[in-house]
Scaffold this motif. Structure first.
Motif, mmCIF file in Angstrom:
data_model
loop_
_atom_site.group_PDB
_atom_site.id
_atom_site.type_symbol
_atom_site.label_atom_id
_atom_site.label_comp_id
_atom_site.label_asym_id
_atom_site.label_seq_id
_atom_site.Cartn_x
_atom_site.Cartn_y
_atom_site.Cartn_z
ATOM 1 N N GLU A 98 0.842 -1.213 0.000
ATOM 2 C CA GLU A 98 0.000 0.000 0.000
ATOM 3 C C GLU A 98 0.877 1.263 0.000
ATOM 4 O O GLU A 98 0.603 2.232 -0.695
ATOM 5 N N LEU A 99 1.955 1.225 0.781
ATOM 6 C CA LEU A 99 2.790 2.425 0.925
ATOM 7 C C LEU A 99 3.659 2.690 -0.295
ATOM 8 O O LEU A 99 3.879 3.839 -0.675
ATOM 9 N N THR A 100 4.175 1.609 -0.889
ATOM 10 C CA THR A 100 5.190 1.794 -1.941
ATOM 11 C C THR A 100 4.670 1.497 -3.342
ATOM 12 O O THR A 100 5.331 1.839 -4.325
ATOM 13 N N GLY A 101 3.551 0.778 -3.415
ATOM 14 C CA GLY A 101 3.046 0.391 -4.732
ATOM 15 C C GLY A 101 3.718 -0.859 -5.275
ATOM 16 O O GLY A 101 3.395 -1.319 -6.370
ATOM 17 N N ILE A 102 4.656 -1.426 -4.508
ATOM 18 C CA ILE A 102 5.315 -2.666 -4.965
ATOM 19 C C ILE A 102 4.366 -3.829 -4.673
ATOM 20 O O ILE A 102 3.836 -3.924 -3.567
ATOM 21 N N LYS A 103 4.178 -4.717 -5.654
ATOM 22 C CA LYS A 103 3.258 -5.840 -5.452
ATOM 23 C C LYS A 103 3.678 -6.657 -4.230
ATOM 24 O O LYS A 103 4.872 -6.904 -4.025
ATOM 25 N N ALA A 104 2.670 -7.110 -3.448
ATOM 26 C CA ALA A 104 2.974 -7.853 -2.221
ATOM 27 C C ALA A 104 3.947 -9.001 -2.479
ATOM 28 O O ALA A 104 4.888 -9.220 -1.707
ATOM 29 N N SER A 105 3.748 -9.708 -3.586
ATOM 30 C CA SER A 105 4.596 -10.879 -3.859
ATOM 31 C C SER A 105 6.043 -10.478 -4.135
ATOM 32 O O SER A 105 6.946 -11.309 -4.107
ATOM 33 N N MET A 106 6.283 -9.185 -4.429
ATOM 34 C CA MET A 106 7.632 -8.733 -4.775
ATOM 35 C C MET A 106 8.284 -7.908 -3.666
ATOM 36 O O MET A 106 9.461 -7.556 -3.761
ATOM 37 N N VAL A 107 7.507 -7.618 -2.611
ATOM 38 C CA VAL A 107 7.997 -6.681 -1.592
ATOM 39 C C VAL A 107 9.325 -7.146 -0.983
ATOM 40 O O VAL A 107 10.272 -6.358 -0.853
ATOM 41 N N ARG A 108 9.412 -8.415 -0.641
ATOM 42 C CA ARG A 108 10.653 -8.898 0.003
ATOM 43 C C ARG A 108 11.872 -8.667 -0.902
ATOM 44 O O ARG A 108 12.962 -8.371 -0.430
ATOM 45 N N HIS A 109 11.675 -8.804 -2.212
ATOM 46 C CA HIS A 109 12.807 -8.624 -3.143
ATOM 47 C C HIS A 109 13.271 -7.176 -3.191
ATOM 48 O O HIS A 109 14.362 -6.887 -3.677
ATOM 49 N N HIS A 110 12.418 -6.275 -2.747
ATOM 50 C CA HIS A 110 12.777 -4.850 -2.789
ATOM 51 C C HIS A 110 13.281 -4.337 -1.439
ATOM 52 O O HIS A 110 13.515 -3.132 -1.293
ATOM 53 N N ALA A 111 13.421 -5.234 -0.476
ATOM 54 C CA ALA A 111 13.982 -4.810 0.818
ATOM 55 C C ALA A 111 15.381 -4.243 0.570
ATOM 56 O O ALA A 111 16.074 -4.663 -0.362
ATOM 57 N N SER A 112 15.779 -3.292 1.404
ATOM 58 C CA SER A 112 17.041 -2.586 1.169
ATOM 59 C C SER A 112 18.222 -3.370 1.758
ATOM 60 O O SER A 112 18.359 -3.494 2.976
ATOM 61 N N ILE A 113 19.084 -3.837 0.872
ATOM 62 C CA ILE A 113 20.285 -4.571 1.330
ATOM 63 C C ILE A 113 21.207 -3.606 2.089
ATOM 64 O O ILE A 113 21.854 -3.983 3.067
ATOM 65 N N GLU A 114 21.219 -2.353 1.629
ATOM 66 C CA GLU A 114 22.050 -1.346 2.320
ATOM 67 C C GLU A 114 21.580 -1.219 3.773
ATOM 68 O O GLU A 114 22.391 -1.175 4.703
ATOM 69 N N LEU A 115 20.253 -1.182 3.958
ATOM 70 C CA LEU A 115 19.719 -1.056 5.325
ATOM 71 C C LEU A 115 19.984 -2.334 6.126
ATOM 72 O O LEU A 115 20.375 -2.275 7.299
ATOM 73 N N VAL A 116 19.787 -3.488 5.486
ATOM 74 C CA VAL A 116 20.038 -4.762 6.178
ATOM 75 C C VAL A 116 21.472 -4.783 6.707
ATOM 76 O O VAL A 116 21.714 -5.081 7.886
ATOM 77 N N LYS A 117 22.420 -4.422 5.840
ATOM 78 C CA LYS A 117 23.839 -4.483 6.251
ATOM 79 C C LYS A 117 24.123 -3.488 7.380
ATOM 80 O O LYS A 117 24.874 -3.786 8.310
ATOM 81 N N ALA A 118 23.507 -2.319 7.303
ATOM 82 C CA ALA A 118 23.728 -1.306 8.342
ATOM 83 C C ALA A 118 23.144 -1.784 9.679
ATOM 84 O O ALA A 118 23.782 -1.643 10.733
ATOM 85 N N VAL A 119 21.945 -2.355 9.630
ATOM 86 C CA VAL A 119 21.307 -2.829 10.873
ATOM 87 C C VAL A 119 22.122 -3.989 11.462
ATOM 88 O O VAL A 119 22.376 -4.040 12.675
ATOM 89 N N VAL A 120 22.565 -4.901 10.600
ATOM 90 C CA VAL A 120 23.344 -6.043 11.095
ATOM 91 C C VAL A 120 24.629 -5.549 11.764
ATOM 92 O O VAL A 120 25.006 -6.038 12.837
ATOM 93 N N SER A 121 25.266 -4.557 11.156
ATOM 94 C CA SER A 121 26.540 -4.114 11.740
ATOM 95 C C SER A 121 26.317 -3.499 13.128
ATOM 96 O O SER A 121 27.164 -3.635 14.008
ATOM 97 N N LEU A 122 25.172 -2.855 13.336
ATOM 98 C CA LEU A 122 24.906 -2.275 14.661
ATOM 99 C C LEU A 122 24.446 -3.338 15.659
ATOM 100 O O LEU A 122 24.973 -3.433 16.769
#
Ligand code: GLY
Length: 463
Positions: A139-163
């Motif tokens: 709803e927020l991004t317009g990305i189809k539900a089935s594709m949402v996980r593929h659009h998760a931000s790897i940059e954010l994942v890596k930053a969160v993991v490092s913290l």
């Protein structure tokens, strides 16, 4: 909850690791069990807890990387809510408690995100694992539900993991507290483990202890006299003299930090000679991990050295043969230990597993293996002070796996199938503790160490 400055500093550190755009952190919602108002116990998303602190359904947070603005979203309660739930703090007050200046009703999330999208700004979000958040992201991004996980931000994942990988002092205090509850759970299991008692009864007592001292268990309790099944949640058996009871259980404390321990003990209180032999091999593996785990060592190398200790022990028992280094390199030992040595632990028992194991446990230097057994190692990369790891070697005799490997003639240079056949009724042993990597090496978490040596276990079971 921690002081507001902790959350503020974390968000600032996260922002500094990111390039540009908006960071969207979604909290969790209630999850209905059998009808909408009868919900499972609420569990907040761990990254939301880490950056925005509050453990309650219906919240979201935004960090604007470019201008530093932060928003806390949620709805103030209505009179109807007050009648059923009692007075609640306002969203403004909740935002202030975690150091956020701007608070907005939840439906404003659409406005802020929509505006950023219209300006072609990047929206960073973590991989969602709950369907309501998948649909919200659609709803927020317009990305189809089935594709949402593929659009998760790897940059954010890596930053969160490092913290989140490096635990702060205040988090270590909480993990120690969760481990203290784990101590109560496991020592209760030791006192209750007698022939004729049901697995379900002991599992229920353990869950009651976790709930009474803290929040809940940190994962579904594994408590079984069929410990050869690695994640056995079937508690339907009555304990029998001579069997081994494997208990893999942990607590989540009131601030949502976890413990995860495993002990394997003899029903009736006394190990047989054969049980003792295998037990002491697994204990030596457990101690080896503790000896080797220190900063700059890869957990993959610790896993492999531990597997060599296991294989040497099994060779001494006549179950393995040949050159042990070669046997372990070939993966022959995985017949007995088809899982990894351990995983990270923190706000999740498998910390950050929702973010992707390839980012949490591996990096450009240490890549996951595809070899049977080693492929199940959740954490292989170099250790750093502040990491909290599980150290959980095991030795299992899984009849179906033994039959399969034997019929396929697998690793006959290293496995004595005739001797292994005699252990098909043995069950399984796993020993697990949680360790904090310190600048000097490592230490167990929790104030008291759950009895682990054969003599210690036999003493507590007798008393
Ligand atoms: N102790 C349960 C697990 O690591 O999956």
């Amino acid at each position: 909850m921690f002081d507001a400055s902790i959350y503020k500093n974390r968000r600032q550190a996260l922002r500094k690791k990111m390039s540009n755009g908006l960071i969207l952190v979604l909290g969790n919602n209630e999850a209905p069990a059998n009808y909408p108002d009868n919900t499972y116990k609420f569990r907040q998303d761990s990254s939301f807890l880490y950056f925005f602190g509050h453990s309650h359904p219906g919240y979201a947070g935004i960090i604007d990387i470019d201008n530093g603005e932060e928003y806390f979203f949620g709805n103030d309660v209505s009179m109807d809510d007050i009648i059923w739930m009692g007075p609640q703090p306002s969203i403004k007050e909740l935002a202030e408690r975690v150091g956020v200046d701007k608070s907005l009703p939840f439906d404003q999330l659409n406005v802020i995100v929509g505006k950023a999208i219209s300006q072609h700004r990047k929206i960073h979000f973590l991989p969602p694992y709950r369907y309501d958040n998948v649909f919200l992201l659609e709803e927020l991004t317009g990305i189809k539900a089935s594709m949402v996980r593929h659009h998760a931000s790897i940059e954010l994942v890596k930053a969160v993991v490092s913290l989140r990988s490096v635990k702060e002092d205040c988090e270590i205090v909480e993990i120690d507290k969760a481990c203290n509850i784990g101590y109560e759970m496991h020592t209760a299991a030791m006192r209750l483990c007698k022939p004729g008692v049901s697995e379900q009864y002991i599992a229920g007592v353990l869950e009651g202890i976790a709930a009474s001292y803290g929040s809940m268990t940190s994962f579904a309790t594994i408590l079984t006299q069929n410990g050869q099944t690695l994640h056995n949640h079937d508690h339907s058996h009555i304990l029998q003299e001579g069997r081994l009871m494997l208990t893999d259980a942990g607590a989540e404390n009131i601030n949502n930090y976890c413990s995860d321990n495993t002990r394997t003990i003899p029903v009736g209180g006394k190990f047989t000679n054969r049980q003792c032999d295998v037990y002491n091999i697994v204990y030596a593996c457990h101690q080896k991990a503790l000896e080797l785990a220190k900063p700059d060592v890869t957990y993959m190398s610790v896993h492999i050295e531990v597997c060599k200790v296991l294989a040497h022990g099994l060779k001494d028992l006549g179950l393995m043969k040949g050159c042990i280094d070669e046997a372990v390199a070939a993966g022959a030992h995985a017949l007995f230990m088809p899982h990894g040595l351990g995983h990270m632990m923190g706000l999740d028992v498998h910390d950050m597993e929702d973010l992707g194991q390839q980012y949490v446990g591996y990096d450009d230097e240490v890549r996951p293996s595809s070899q049977f057994g080693l492929a199940s190692l959740r954490m292989g990369r170099r250790l750093k002070p502040g990491f909290v790891m599980t150290d959980e070697p095991g030795c299992y005799f899984i009849p179906a796996l033994i039959d399969k490997w034997k019929s396929e003639g697998l690793h006959t240079d290293y496995l004595n199938y005739d001797e292994i056949e005699k252990f098909k009724d043995f069950g399984g042993i796993r020993l697990e503790d949680d360790i904090l990597i310190t600048p000097e090496g490592s230490r167990f978490t929790g104030e008291k160490h759950i009895p682990i040596k054969v003599e210690e276990i036999e003493v507590i079971m007798k008393n």
